[in-house]
Design an enzyme around this catalytic site. Sequence first.
Site, mmCIF file in Angstrom:
data_model
loop_
_atom_site.group_PDB
_atom_site.id
_atom_site.type_symbol
_atom_site.label_atom_id
_atom_site.label_comp_id
_atom_site.label_asym_id
_atom_site.label_seq_id
_atom_site.Cartn_x
_atom_site.Cartn_y
_atom_site.Cartn_z
ATOM 1 N N GLU A 102 21.828 -41.715 5.306
ATOM 2 C CA GLU A 102 20.784 -40.870 5.874
ATOM 3 C C GLU A 102 21.302 -39.771 6.775
ATOM 4 O O GLU A 102 20.532 -38.926 7.231
ATOM 5 C CB GLU A 102 19.811 -41.760 6.662
ATOM 6 C CG GLU A 102 19.171 -42.802 5.770
ATOM 7 C CD GLU A 102 18.421 -43.872 6.534
ATOM 8 O OE1 GLU A 102 17.426 -44.356 6.021
ATOM 9 O OE2 GLU A 102 18.844 -44.212 7.646
ATOM 10 N N ARG B 96 14.172 -41.506 3.935
ATOM 11 C CA ARG B 96 15.580 -41.467 4.293
ATOM 12 C C ARG B 96 15.763 -41.357 5.805
ATOM 13 O O ARG B 96 16.543 -40.549 6.292
ATOM 14 C CB ARG B 96 16.227 -40.270 3.605
ATOM 15 C CG ARG B 96 17.630 -40.590 3.102
ATOM 16 C CD ARG B 96 18.117 -39.534 2.173
ATOM 17 N NE ARG B 96 19.507 -39.753 1.828
ATOM 18 C CZ ARG B 96 20.147 -39.049 0.912
ATOM 19 N NH1 ARG B 96 19.537 -38.099 0.255
ATOM 20 N NH2 ARG B 96 21.414 -39.273 0.648
ATOM 21 N N CYS B 97 14.981 -42.143 6.493
ATOM 22 C CA CYS B 97 14.958 -42.013 7.934
ATOM 23 C C CYS B 97 15.020 -43.388 8.546
ATOM 24 O O CYS B 97 14.165 -44.224 8.322
ATOM 25 C CB CYS B 97 13.652 -41.362 8.354
ATOM 26 S SG CYS B 97 13.193 -41.679 10.036
ATOM 27 N N GLN C 29 12.198 -51.754 -2.721
ATOM 28 C CA GLN C 29 13.527 -51.707 -2.124
ATOM 29 C C GLN C 29 13.864 -53.011 -1.416
ATOM 30 O O GLN C 29 14.978 -53.197 -0.945
ATOM 31 C CB GLN C 29 13.612 -50.553 -1.103
ATOM 32 C CG GLN C 29 13.368 -49.193 -1.707
ATOM 33 C CD GLN C 29 13.276 -48.080 -0.677
ATOM 34 O OE1 GLN C 29 12.429 -47.214 -0.788
ATOM 35 N NE2 GLN C 29 14.151 -48.074 0.328
#
Lengths: 291, 796
Positions: B740, B370-371, B223
Amino acid sequence: MYPSRFRYEAPQSLDHAINLLHEGAGEAKVLAGGQSLIPLLKLRFAAPELLVDINNISGLDYHRFEADGTMRVGALCRHAALERSSILASRAPTMAAAAPLIADPIVRNRGTLVGSLCHADPQGDWASVVTALGGHVVALGPDGRRAIPITEFVSGPFQNVLAIDEIAVEAVIPAPKGNAAGGYLKLERRVGDFATVGVAVAIDTSGNQVTRAGIALTGVGGTTIEAAGAGQALVGRPLTADTIERAANLAAEAAKPRTDHRGSAEYKRHIVHTFVTRILNRVTETADKAA
Amino acid sequence: MSQALDEIKIGGLGASRKRVEDNRFLRGKGNYVDDIVLPGMLHMEILRSPLAHARIRSVDASKAWDIPGVRLVLTGEMMATRNLAWMPTLSYDTQAVLATDKVRFQGQEVACVIADDPYIAKDACEAIVVDYEPLPVIVNPTQAMAEGAPLIRDDKENQHDNVVYDWEVGDKAGTDAAFARADRVSSLELHYPRSHPSPLECCGSIADFDRSTSKLTVYMTTQAPHIIRAAVSMVAELPEHMIRIVSPDLGGGFGNKVPVYPGYVASILASILLERPVKWIEDKSGNLISTGFGRDVYLQGELALRNDGKILAVRMHTDADHGAFFSDAQPSKFKIGLMHSAFACYDIPYAHLTARGMYTNKAPGGVAYRCSLRVTEAMYFQERMVQAAADDLGIDQAEFRRLNFVRDDDFPHRTPFGFLTDSGQYGKCLDVGLQAVGYENFLKQKEEAKKRGRLLGIGISTMTEPLGAGNSREYDILGIKMFDSAELRVHMSGKAILRTGAKTQGQGHETTWAQIVSHELGIPAEDIVVEEGDTDTAPFGMGTYASRSTPVAGAAVAMVSRKIRAKARKLAAHLLEVSEEDVEWELGRFYVRSARDRGVTIQECAMAAYSNMPDGMEPGLENNAYYDPPNLTWPFACYIVTVEVDPQTGVWDVLNVVAVDDCGVRINPMIVEGQIMGGLTEAYAMASMQFITFDAEGNCVGSNYMDYLLPTAWETPGFELHEVVTPCPHHPIGAKGVGECATVGGPAAFVNAVMDALKGTGVRNIDMPLLADRVYEALTLRHDVSGAPPVKTDDA
């Protein structure tokens, strides 16, 4: 998926398949739907030398009722065919209740009932259903066919009594003694999850008397559990709050659950009790409505 | 007079434009790492530890070397001779690449085999004999802190216990004083279980070292390709310009693909040693048991309350289970990430947080899934504490929130932990949510149902969270500041290519970035190609995670577009033969202020940049922009869930889910809605079924997708979405992060709903996931249910 090396054969006849199994000398596995076997190969928990794929053998994908009410399910009959079967829906309530709860829709498209029985997973749903219905498995080997009662077919967790050169070709459900009723309930954490607890109840009734009753439990022991006493407690009696409670208690006692990440032993036993009660209550409600 | 462009029609801001990347994904034409095949490519497999804590007596790879087709076997010892047995983590710790002294978690990398095909590599892994001496195992912070606990990190000098850090933030004295004068203190203890991002595509890499050019190309599931280039340069001691990282199509990331994993490093070394391309593709179990997880934090929380419902102060202590190595991929200066963003939407004068991190015998690499940097835990803790406090005071949970919200006219607002929030309409969002769910009516239904023995519950979660790191003052990774970048090249026909330093993994950048350019320049979105992920062509950026793309890279896209427009204005003035001051802009076109129908389109300006530029002007129409945001963005969300609990089994069904999101200006509303639905699905999963736990021996329960449950379409409830728009005051187009929000804010709404159904039983908490057996236990035995490892078994 990178399994260990194996030889692959796809015979077109049962005779050829049996010969191959004989050659395999215990190191061969039959591949039908593959929904349990393929993951085992992937994880290398199973490493057979030979895979005998029976999917090219014609005439094994049936499920039908005989004139006398006996039901037969061929070795290549998929869960999805049972799920969509109109004859199952009208004549085999316990199986009809279980079919849509088997694994998930994707697995149901490939997996087979007979394959599930052979795999003998204590969390397998069909073994409980066939046990509750008093069914048997027909095995074909070099010496011909033999019928093995389901209660004797499974010899332990993931173990069956088939000889190394035998194939389970069909499952047979005997004709009901009167009106067939029953159901299957399963507690799962998600669609496609193995059962935390599954309960199969199959009863035949004549008038308001129970003529035959079978109760079997999924996921609460080292193998499928037949709660024979619970079933017996209903035979010759009407379904009442009292008889239902007695059967539910006996079924809960028959369970041998273990505490694990799916829940405590106590909880699982309680669910057995709740599910037996719910299925039988539903049977009486349906009967009341029909009357 | 020419017709003004319709921005929605050209795919600009606010257009629910279909995702352009779906054209190839839906046709099966995506190009993922595993799709790439290079001539002469070899395959790598990793041998992982079956034990959670054990000393390695010996590793015998001789039988593996004997298998035909095996080219190389890497062990920890061999790595050590090249100083590569250990690597630095993004959190200033070290992590074993291949184990030398000990294994410290189940699934740890012990050896690698490189062979002609993956079957041979796997066979060879099985042929390696490792002699382990088992050691006592630690699977939770309590065990880690216990007297006489085995020392996990005996490799580190000066490490005499299992504590990673002990950290605090806030005003202790002020908080203590506020608690002393409180009418009531509401406390709550709970565990946010370990979960895993589980992208559909696991991690993998193809390292291709070319001796003739000395260039290393790595195709990799990352990513953050530029950060990886910096890290590889550091670890492998290769010059930065000789490293090219390519992150092709990614099958999801969710934070799992930010860290540097041993597999990447081993494949690079193998390629350098063998001078052939080496492919490593992780399997699902390998991904679940060894790569970046999320959460695993314990809370002791207290709220100081006044009887009228006002929160006077908040006190939190958290214990985080980091696993065997502190390899959190979190770019803040704060040890526990942004845990102290908790309670940002409430007007609370005092707050104090203490946070401890612990080593355990579990996989390393928290903060994924996703935090944004522990914000998920912060908001879950916050909203569970808020509900417990409302119940303790006997105040309606919606009213209690409203009483304590930061008011619309209080911005900018300094939170008790020191963050600055800049905008929001919290009360309005709550109202929209309550209206949509039919709050008053549901409360009546609930009372009615209770009389008939049915248990209904309603849960609310409201929160604002910090998204979009940095600014560069407070956020960096290994010293590299958290800005981002965009580079825009407009061709002579007015078509364009845009490259950014972000990296899409499913967010739809190829669609939305073009929409921002379209909004700024009036070039139809379909005329703009977006490219990301190749460090040789993309401008330097920090990648995509923490919902930072739109706040940072998206802002850079707007800013570079404006630079292009500024040059195009000069070209327009030249073409229109007027001075620049007399040129006006409308979408897609410059015109003469005094004669509106005298104008030139942006496409005509582009042509002029290559064919008819004024004297002295540099030809071409391209530029770049690096954007360092002045602050984080603070979206707000209100999630409301209603449930029915079956008291006989503990099974609960979701009746309704209402989501109200205020993420500022929406670039592509359809993509935003997809993000929110995905997040709510994850929230439902965490609340109901999903966790990775461990038994007392450190065996991972949840190492495959039969045990680690991902929700499917069959059980996932439907979602009703609403929006409120409060533009971000400092973002060029007013957007805030959103990726998120629902994952962060959602879980508490589901859990609060079940807890609401159990109200009156005295149960304060059931740990996620709220499996039926836990709910049944709480309901019948009337006590809290902990989900902390080790799992209960008959043997324990």
